[in-house]
Design an enzyme around this catalytic site. Structure first.
Site, short mmCIF file in Angstrom:
data_model
loop_
_atom_site.label_atom_id
_atom_site.label_comp_id
_atom_site.label_asym_id
_atom_site.label_seq_id
_atom_site.Cartn_x
_atom_site.Cartn_y
_atom_site.Cartn_z
N ASN A 78 0.94 -1.20 0.37
CA ASN A 78 0.07 0.30 0.03
C ASN A 78 0.66 0.62 0.44
OD1 ASN A 78 0.77 0.68 3.09
ND2 ASN A 78 -0.40 -1.54 3.43
N LYS A 129 -13.24 0.48 15.94
CA LYS A 129 -12.10 0.16 16.46
C LYS A 129 -11.46 -0.08 17.70
CE LYS A 129 -10.53 0.32 11.01
NZ LYS A 129 -10.21 1.30 10.23
N1 CTP Z 1 -3.59 -3.38 11.54
C1 CTP Z 1 -3.28 -4.53 12.49
N2 CTP Z 1 -2.54 -5.37 11.82
C2 CTP Z 1 -3.72 -5.55 10.27
C3 CTP Z 1 -4.40 -4.56 10.16
C4 CTP Z 1 -4.19 -3.22 10.77
O1 CTP Z 1 -2.29 -4.21 13.21
N3 CTP Z 1 -4.20 -6.47 9.62
C5 CTP Z 1 -3.89 -2.06 12.56
C6 CTP Z 1 -2.94 -1.03 12.36
O2 CTP Z 1 -1.45 -0.68 12.24
C7 CTP Z 1 -3.52 0.10 13.30
C8 CTP Z 1 -5.18 -0.66 13.17
O3 CTP Z 1 -5.28 -1.52 13.10
O4 CTP Z 1 -3.37 0.92 13.48
C9 CTP Z 1 -6.16 -0.26 12.42
O5 CTP Z 1 -5.95 -0.56 10.43
P1 CTP Z 1 -6.92 0.41 9.34
O6 CTP Z 1 -5.96 -0.69 8.16
O7 CTP Z 1 -7.48 1.52 9.47
O8 CTP Z 1 -8.20 -0.11 9.36
P2 CTP Z 1 -8.02 -2.12 10.11
O9 CTP Z 1 -8.50 -3.06 11.53
O10 CTP Z 1 -7.48 -3.32 9.00
O11 CTP Z 1 -9.90 -1.97 9.04
P3 CTP Z 1 -10.78 -1.53 7.87
O12 CTP Z 1 -9.42 -2.02 6.99
O13 CTP Z 1 -11.83 -2.78 8.05
O14 CTP Z 1 -10.91 -0.79 7.87
#
Ligand code: CTP
Length: 389
Positions: free
Chosen positions: A206, A330
């Site tokens: 990403n 979250k």
């Molecule tokens: N995160 C994590 N492990 C993952 C995905 C996300 O630890 N596999 C953590 C990120 O580092 C961040 C938080 O979770 O601190 C939120 O990440 P985000 O990408 O905004 O959300 P997701 O929980 O992945 O949910 P979505 O993609 O559905 O918005």
């Protein structure tokens, strides 16, 4: 405004100090420069004076020096003294307490934090006399920023190259910061994107640059913490921080699980992939008319960290819709102490830039912050996380 005294000695790397001085001024420091006589063979005092808008000092008894004993007033004014480049000769003089010119006299008179960045021929650097002198300086609490290895101006290859300007600035910012509320604490930060392999040449990733995580890590270091930075970013390793480089979400999880016992604070600023290819091809996949990839979920690292916490835990939420609602969800689901929410559609927020616009959510508070540099935001996040009960 803080004053940085920059000492320049006679080495070819003195040209880099011009950029250092310019960058320090842009960062808002007042900079005063003292050169040895030999340094003026490489760069003129006028170059520095034009940048600093101050006289550049060379001799203790030069015409610029007023009767007020200039080396003492400079020493009193300084918040930090850095010598870059520092030759073997000036290191030896300082180690012996010799004060025979403006630079060494002022250095001896200063009681602010002091940083020395050696740069010299590799044999001179490896010489046990120089090594002993450097050890002696460390013993007296002077911070040594070790030179790097590479092709030296003399044509030799080895250790002795002046460190990069970013490293010098990092060291200055670390040692000039007087307030150390995180002293004795360990802060674990994740940063950057993960890369999930498809085959030996391709991967899914990403747009995360890692800048936000690196800014938090540097702020924590400047506030006195021991910092572990688990990083998937290509940014340079910051000075004074233990960087653990990872590629995939799986490697990031393993690294974080490995270090979490030591942490007082964990901040997950990384943009971790939510999916990875179910199978990774050993061979480069040849093209065909169409192709489909089967993806499987990665572990949610942050969610795992929310269970049985022995640390304060901060996550990030990057959203394009319903910022507060999604971030709150979250915050609760992942058992966080704090979440930093940002809306990708807001001007000045997001991955690549140097600024961010965030809302910080804790169990008691929702606080919308205005646009800030990522560097300022690093401090703002830590200050709030330290306050969480
Ligand atoms: N995160 C994590 N492990 C993952 C995905 C996300 O630890 N596999 C953590 C990120 O580092 C961040 C938080 O979770 O601190 C939120 O990440 P985000 O990408 O905004 O959300 P997701 O929980 O992945 O949910 P979505 O993609 O559905 O918005």
């Amino acid at each position: 405004m803080q004053t940085i005294l920059v000492g320049v000695t006679g080495g070819i790397a003195a040209y880099k100090t011009v950029q250092l001085v310019s960058d320090l001024i842009k960062k808002g420091y007042d900079v005063e420069v003292i050169m040895t006589k030999n340094a003026t063979e490489f760069i003129t005092p006028l170059t520095f004076s034009s940048l600093t808008k101050h006289d550049t000092y060379v001799d203790t008894f030069s015409k610029h020096v007023h009767y007020s004993v200039e080396h003492i007033s400079l020493a009193k004014k300084a918040d930090l003294f850095i010598i870059a480049p520092a030759t073997a000769n000036v290191i030896a003089k300082i180690a012996s307490g010799i004060a025979d010119d403006m630079l060494t006299t002022t250095f001896l008179a200063c009681d602010c934090p002091k940083v020395i960045c050696p740069a010299m021929n590799t044999n001179m650097y490896e010489n046990p006399i120089t090594k002993d002198n450097i050890e002696k300086l460390k013993h007296y609490g002077i911070h040594i920023v070790e030179p790097t290895s590479g092709l030296l101006a003399c044509g030799d290859v080895g250790k002795g190259k002046l460190v990069d300007i970013e490293v010098m600035i990092d060291a200055i910012e670390m040692y000039v910061h007087k307030d150390k509320p995180l002293k004795g604490k360990t802060v674990l930060v994740s940063a950057g994107a993960t890369k999930e392999a498809i085959d030996p040449v391709r991967y899914i990733t990403n747009h995360s640059s890692g800048k936000m995580g690196y800014s938090i890590a540097k702020a924590a270091r400047n506030l006195g913490a021991d910092v572990i930075l688990v990083s998937g970013s290509d940014l340079k390793d910051p000075y004074g921080i233990n960087v653990v480089t990872i590629t995939s979400a799986k490697e990031m999880k393993e690294a974080i699980d490995n270090y979490k016992k030591e942490a007082d604070y964990i901040i997950m600023a990384a943009a971790v992939a939510d999916y990875r290819p179910r199978s990774v091809s050993d061979h480069k996949i040849k093209k065909s008319d169409d192709m489909s990839l089967v993806l499987e979920r990665t572990d949610d690292i942050l969610k795992g960290l929310g269970k049985d916490k022995t640390y304060k835990l901060c996550g990030f939420a990057m959203e394009t819709d319903d910022l507060i609602e999604n971030a709150m969800k979250k915050f609760k689901e992942k058992d966080l102490d704090m979440i930093v929410a940002n809306d990708l559609n807001t001007e000045g927020a997001g991955f690549k830039g140097d600024t961010n616009v965030v809302t910080i959510i804790t169990k008691d508070n929702i606080e919308k912050l205005g646009i800030m540099t990522k560097s300022e935001l690093g401090y703002a996040i830590l200050e709030r996380l330290m306050e969480v009960k």
